[in-house]
Design an enzyme around this catalytic site. Structure first.
Site, PDB file in Angstrom:
ATOM      1  N   GLU A 191     -83.492 -72.072  -2.189  1.00  0.00           N
ATOM      2  CA  GLU A 191     -81.358 -72.874  -2.599  1.00  0.00           C
ATOM      3  C   GLU A 191     -81.063 -72.900  -1.648  1.00  0.00           C
ATOM      4  O   GLU A 191     -81.463 -72.656   0.060  1.00  0.00           O
ATOM      5  CB  GLU A 191     -81.599 -70.737  -2.547  1.00  0.00           C
ATOM      6  CG  GLU A 191     -81.837 -70.250  -4.084  1.00  0.00           C
ATOM      7  CD  GLU A 191     -81.133 -68.786  -3.706  1.00  0.00           C
ATOM      8  OE1 GLU A 191     -81.649 -68.274  -5.155  1.00  0.00           O
ATOM      9  OE2 GLU A 191     -80.332 -68.402  -2.652  1.00  0.00           O
ATOM     10  N   ASN A 213     -80.233 -56.423  -9.518  1.00  0.00           N
ATOM     11  CA  ASN A 213     -81.246 -55.939  -8.908  1.00  0.00           C
ATOM     12  C   ASN A 213     -81.150 -54.686  -9.660  1.00  0.00           C
ATOM     13  O   ASN A 213     -80.278 -54.167 -10.417  1.00  0.00           O
ATOM     14  CB  ASN A 213     -80.247 -55.424  -7.959  1.00  0.00           C
ATOM     15  CG  ASN A 213     -80.814 -55.509  -6.599  1.00  0.00           C
ATOM     16  OD1 ASN A 213     -81.739 -56.087  -6.609  1.00  0.00           O
ATOM     17  ND2 ASN A 213     -79.916 -55.702  -5.589  1.00  0.00           N
ATOM     18  N   ARG A 255     -81.663 -51.724 -11.228  1.00  0.00           N
ATOM     19  CA  ARG A 255     -81.849 -50.169 -10.421  1.00  0.00           C
ATOM     20  C   ARG A 255     -80.761 -49.407 -10.275  1.00  0.00           C
ATOM     21  O   ARG A 255     -79.380 -50.168 -10.274  1.00  0.00           O
ATOM     22  CB  ARG A 255     -83.190 -49.892  -9.926  1.00  0.00           C
ATOM     23  CG  ARG A 255     -82.425 -51.082  -8.210  1.00  0.00           C
ATOM     24  CD  ARG A 255     -83.644 -50.776  -6.883  1.00  0.00           C
ATOM     25  NE  ARG A 255     -83.169 -51.883  -6.441  1.00  0.00           N
ATOM     26  CZ  ARG A 255     -82.327 -52.229  -5.373  1.00  0.00           C
ATOM     27  NH1 ARG A 255     -81.394 -51.188  -5.271  1.00  0.00           N
ATOM     28  NH2 ARG A 255     -82.269 -53.187  -4.165  1.00  0.00           N
ATOM     29  N   VAL A 313     -78.236 -48.697  -3.636  1.00  0.00           N
ATOM     30  CA  VAL A 313     -77.579 -47.729  -2.584  1.00  0.00           C
ATOM     31  C   VAL A 313     -75.836 -47.346  -2.548  1.00  0.00           C
ATOM     32  O   VAL A 313     -75.644 -46.251  -2.277  1.00  0.00           O
ATOM     33  CB  VAL A 313     -77.644 -48.345  -0.654  1.00  0.00           C
ATOM     34  CG1 VAL A 313     -77.546 -46.943   0.532  1.00  0.00           C
ATOM     35  CG2 VAL A 313     -79.479 -47.940  -0.795  1.00  0.00           C
TER      36      VAL A 313
HETATM   37  P1  ADP Z   1     -79.408 -52.406  -2.177  1.00  0.00           P
HETATM   38  O1  ADP Z   1     -78.668 -53.514  -3.043  1.00  0.00           O
HETATM   39  O2  ADP Z   1     -79.308 -50.496  -3.302  1.00  0.00           O
HETATM   40  O3  ADP Z   1     -78.073 -51.593  -1.296  1.00  0.00           O
HETATM   41  P2  ADP Z   1     -81.672 -52.611  -0.596  1.00  0.00           P
HETATM   42  O4  ADP Z   1     -81.692 -54.426  -0.389  1.00  0.00           O
HETATM   43  O5  ADP Z   1     -80.404 -52.402   0.238  1.00  0.00           O
HETATM   44  O6  ADP Z   1     -80.665 -52.375  -1.880  1.00  0.00           O
HETATM   45  O7  ADP Z   1     -82.714 -51.728  -0.840  1.00  0.00           O
HETATM   46  C1  ADP Z   1     -82.500 -50.660  -0.889  1.00  0.00           C
HETATM   47  C2  ADP Z   1     -83.947 -49.703  -1.136  1.00  0.00           C
HETATM   48  O8  ADP Z   1     -84.994 -50.531  -1.255  1.00  0.00           O
HETATM   49  C3  ADP Z   1     -84.081 -50.056   0.050  1.00  0.00           C
HETATM   50  O9  ADP Z   1     -84.487 -49.076   0.961  1.00  0.00           O
HETATM   51  C4  ADP Z   1     -84.933 -50.931   1.066  1.00  0.00           C
HETATM   52  O10 ADP Z   1     -85.788 -50.756   2.274  1.00  0.00           O
HETATM   53  C5  ADP Z   1     -86.051 -51.019  -0.590  1.00  0.00           C
HETATM   54  N1  ADP Z   1     -86.663 -52.411  -1.220  1.00  0.00           N
HETATM   55  C6  ADP Z   1     -85.661 -53.195  -1.814  1.00  0.00           C
HETATM   56  N2  ADP Z   1     -86.532 -53.663  -1.548  1.00  0.00           N
HETATM   57  C7  ADP Z   1     -87.536 -53.984  -2.088  1.00  0.00           C
HETATM   58  C8  ADP Z   1     -88.809 -54.525  -1.966  1.00  0.00           C
HETATM   59  N3  ADP Z   1     -89.522 -55.442  -2.699  1.00  0.00           N
HETATM   60  N4  ADP Z   1     -89.533 -54.190  -1.931  1.00  0.00           N
HETATM   61  C9  ADP Z   1     -89.867 -52.694  -1.451  1.00  0.00           C
HETATM   62  N5  ADP Z   1     -88.558 -51.792  -0.928  1.00  0.00           N
HETATM   63  C10 ADP Z   1     -87.537 -52.606  -1.525  1.00  0.00           C
HETATM   64  P1  ADP Z   2     -82.724 -59.313  -1.306  1.00  0.00           P
HETATM   65  O1  ADP Z   2     -84.214 -59.185  -2.299  1.00  0.00           O
HETATM   66  O2  ADP Z   2     -83.600 -59.482  -0.112  1.00  0.00           O
HETATM   67  O3  ADP Z   2     -81.976 -58.800  -1.510  1.00  0.00           O
HETATM   68  P2  ADP Z   2     -81.491 -61.868  -1.792  1.00  0.00           P
HETATM   69  O4  ADP Z   2     -81.095 -62.973  -2.357  1.00  0.00           O
HETATM   70  O5  ADP Z   2     -80.638 -60.138  -2.997  1.00  0.00           O
HETATM   71  O6  ADP Z   2     -82.408 -60.965  -1.570  1.00  0.00           O
HETATM   72  O7  ADP Z   2     -80.407 -62.272  -0.941  1.00  0.00           O
HETATM   73  C1  ADP Z   2     -80.395 -60.975   0.234  1.00  0.00           C
HETATM   74  C2  ADP Z   2     -78.915 -61.832   1.187  1.00  0.00           C
HETATM   75  O8  ADP Z   2     -78.987 -63.138   2.279  1.00  0.00           O
HETATM   76  C3  ADP Z   2     -78.060 -62.118   0.880  1.00  0.00           C
HETATM   77  O9  ADP Z   2     -77.036 -60.506   0.522  1.00  0.00           O
HETATM   78  C4  ADP Z   2     -76.954 -63.115   1.459  1.00  0.00           C
HETATM   79  O10 ADP Z   2     -76.358 -62.732   2.121  1.00  0.00           O
HETATM   80  C5  ADP Z   2     -78.305 -63.936   1.551  1.00  0.00           C
HETATM   81  N1  ADP Z   2     -78.266 -64.803   0.940  1.00  0.00           N
HETATM   82  C6  ADP Z   2     -79.489 -65.128   0.118  1.00  0.00           C
HETATM   83  N2  ADP Z   2     -78.987 -66.319  -0.835  1.00  0.00           N
HETATM   84  C7  ADP Z   2     -78.139 -66.778   0.150  1.00  0.00           C
HETATM   85  C8  ADP Z   2     -78.309 -68.790  -0.009  1.00  0.00           C
HETATM   86  N3  ADP Z   2     -77.991 -68.953  -1.506  1.00  0.00           N
HETATM   87  N4  ADP Z   2     -76.927 -68.928   0.686  1.00  0.00           N
HETATM   88  C9  ADP Z   2     -76.424 -68.565   1.320  1.00  0.00           C
HETATM   89  N5  ADP Z   2     -77.274 -66.765   1.795  1.00  0.00           N
HETATM   90  C10 ADP Z   2     -77.957 -66.221   0.841  1.00  0.00           C
HETATM   91 MG    MG Z   3     -80.430 -58.824  -3.114  1.00  0.00          MG
END
Ligand code: ADP
Ligand code: ADP
Ligand code: MG
Length: 469
Positions: free
Chosen positions: A200, A290, A292, A295
């Site tokens: 991306e 997401n 679900r 948090v």
């Molecule tokens: P939110 O957007 O709800 O804040 P987070 O990215 O903080 O989501 O994830 C919420 C919880 O789920 C955290 O405890 C994180 O470690 C866990 N988590 C999120 N995605 C995954 C994944 N693909 N595998 C394992 N744990 C995950």
């Molecule tokens: P996860 O599944 O781990 O939550 P995300 O795709 O939601 O992964 O990305 C997690 C974080 O990484 C975002 O909240 C943002 O801060 C950063 N991020 C992800 N994609 C981009 C992007 N294309 N450009 C800039 N920041 C990004």
């Molecule tokens: Mg995310």
């Protein structure tokens, strides 16, 4: 109505769901690992069952044990919370097979949206703006380079199965591709057992703006506005607020409609979130869905006066939504600080241990979601989140003041937490202006840590202690 709901999670979100079941007059079953025998919410569930050892694999991630527990206790539904099995399509499918309602979207929707490269393609096909990038996954560093050359640097290499900020690498130029591709692949394989990667464009200094949606089984979908989750460390959220200072009511409605379009394209049912990154010119791009409860859902609950977990359960019971989009209006401002057992001075390294003294904040407009008590032992086996402090006030400044007061009232002794770090964010000019972006913590971490150090020196002086520089 459900006869009995099994809560397949732990900690504050298990407590949150159990409280909701009690409030709804629905029986519920708590499951817990050997490390969680003393969780405060267990006695409040109708029944409880120990499902295995402290390792998540042996308990909260063990599909067979959880299904057996549900069958043995006569549950007709399972709420997965967040993390653990909440986005596991195989688990949702198993529930369906055993005639247990999975409180979340259908298994095939979880599957589709869980493969982020596929979700992106689906959004493109449905006219939802996505960050420019690869069509689907890229097979190797060569293919990633070809995409990056086309869209321009910097780019992000991201794990298609990713979550929790893992499996993601920034690439500033072609010379870094090989190395970063290798790192992202290794992390993706070790975290998710799947090395699929996609590319991306990296949006520079964006805000993370996400929309809460609810979708029922009858084709109705509404949104509950946005959350600004740009205060992140290691691409993980630490503090969230609603609404986002950068959105006008018009832009909110526009993005909300795009979020609804995205949810509809996915065939979504239940509570869910559409995540966007947004640049300084208000260009916004879908990054993931997401599937679900999240948090940070309580800030939306406060601003929209809704119980999202209750609505999620009602949707799973087959009931139609009780809301019309035109009646859903934001009120005032809410902020959530995630209190983590981690040490900001040591790169936010987890810091489990025993809590020797505890006082949690309360008072007008303050909600604390936490399972802590005096003597609580923070386990090294699970996520470091130990409390969520959520405040509401009619203005943003009022909410900031209230959060400062709450963080000052709170005492957690025995372990290192990010409490002070959160407090200093509440005083930082960039935060106060609301114009911060996802780079905030990285840019300000030293400033904030120095402030923390200076304050503890002043406190020590006040206490009449000798300060050794
Ligand atoms: P939110 O957007 O709800 O804040 P987070 O990215 O903080 O989501 O994830 C919420 C919880 O789920 C955290 O405890 C994180 O470690 C866990 N988590 C999120 N995605 C995954 C994944 N693909 N595998 C394992 N744990 C995950
Ligand atoms: P996860 O599944 O781990 O939550 P995300 O795709 O939601 O992964 O990305 C997690 C974080 O990484 C975002 O909240 C943002 O801060 C950063 N991020 C992800 N994609 C981009 C992007 N294309 N450009 C800039 N920041 C990004
Ligand atoms: Mg995310």
């Amino acid at each position: 109505m459900f006869r009995r709901v099994l809560v397949a999670n732990r900690g504050e979100i298990a407590q949150r769901i159990i409280r909701c079941c009690i409030d709804m007059g629905t029986e519920c079953v708590a499951v817990y690992s050997k490390a969680d025998e003393n969780q405060v919410y267990i006695p409040f569930a109708t029944r409880s069952i120990c499902i295995g050892g402290p390792q998540s694999q042996d308990s909260y991630l063990n599909i067979d044990r959880i299904i057996s527990a549900a069958l043995a206790t006569g549950c007709d539904a399972i709420h997965p919370g967040y993390g653990f099995l909440s986005e596991n399509a195989e688990f949702a499918r198993k529930c369906e097979e055993y005639g247990i309602k999975f409180i979340g979207p259908p298994a095939d929707v979880i599957e589709k949206m869980g493969v982020k490269a596929v979700a992106r393609d689906l959004m493109v096909a449905n006219g939802v703006p996505v960050v420019p990038g690869s069509d689907g996954t890229v097979a190797d560093a060569e293919e990633a380079r070809a995409v990056a050359d086309k869209i321009g640097y910097p780019v992000l290499i991201k794990a298609s199965a990713g979550g929790g900020g893992r499996g993601m690498r920034r690439v500033n130029g072609p010379e870094e591709i090989e190395e970063m591709f290798g790192q992202a692949r290794a992390e993706a394989i070790s975290c998710f057992g799947n090395g699929d990667l996609y590319v991306e464009k990296l949006i520079l200094n964006p805000k993370h703006v996400e929309f809460q949606i609810l979708a029922d089984e009858h084709g109705n979908i509404v949104h509950f506005g946005e959350r600004d989750c740009s205060i992140q460390r290691k691409n993980q959220k630490m503090l969230e607020e609603a609404p986002c200072s950068q959105l006008t009511p018009e832009l909110r409605e526009e993005m909300g409609q795009v979020a609804i379009k995205a949810a509809r394209a996915a065939g979504y049912i239940s509570a869910g979130t559409i995540e966007f990154v947004m640049d300084a010119n208000n260009n916004y791009y879908f990054i993931e869905m997401n599937t679900r409860i999240q948090v940070e859902h309580p800030i939306t609950e406060m601003v929209y006066m809704v119980d999202l977990v209750r609505e999620q359960i009602r949707i799973a019971e087959g009931l139609p939504l009780r809301f019309k989009q035109e009646d859903i209006k934001p009120h005032g401002h809410a902020i959530e600080c995630r209190i983590n057992a981690e040490d900001p001075a040591k790169g936010f390294a987890p810091n489990p241990g025993k809590i020797t003294l505890l006082h949690l904040p309360s008072g007008n407009g303050c909600r604390v979601d936490s399972t802590l008590y005096d003597g609580y032992v923070v386990s090294p086996y699970y996520d470091s989140l130990i409390a969520k402090i959520i405040v509401w006030d009619d203005t943003r400044l009022g909410a900031i003041r209230k959060m400062r007061r709450c963080l000052e009232e709170m005492t957690i002794e025995g372990i290192e937490t990010n409490q002070e770090f959160e407090l200093f964010i509440m005083f930082h000019g960039k935060f106060l202006r609301g114009t911060y972006n996802t780079g905030f913590i990285e840019q300000c971490v030293n400033e904030l840590l120095n402030l923390e150090r200076r304050t503890s020196e002043i406190e020590a002086e006040r206490a009449g202690n000798q300060v050794n520089a």
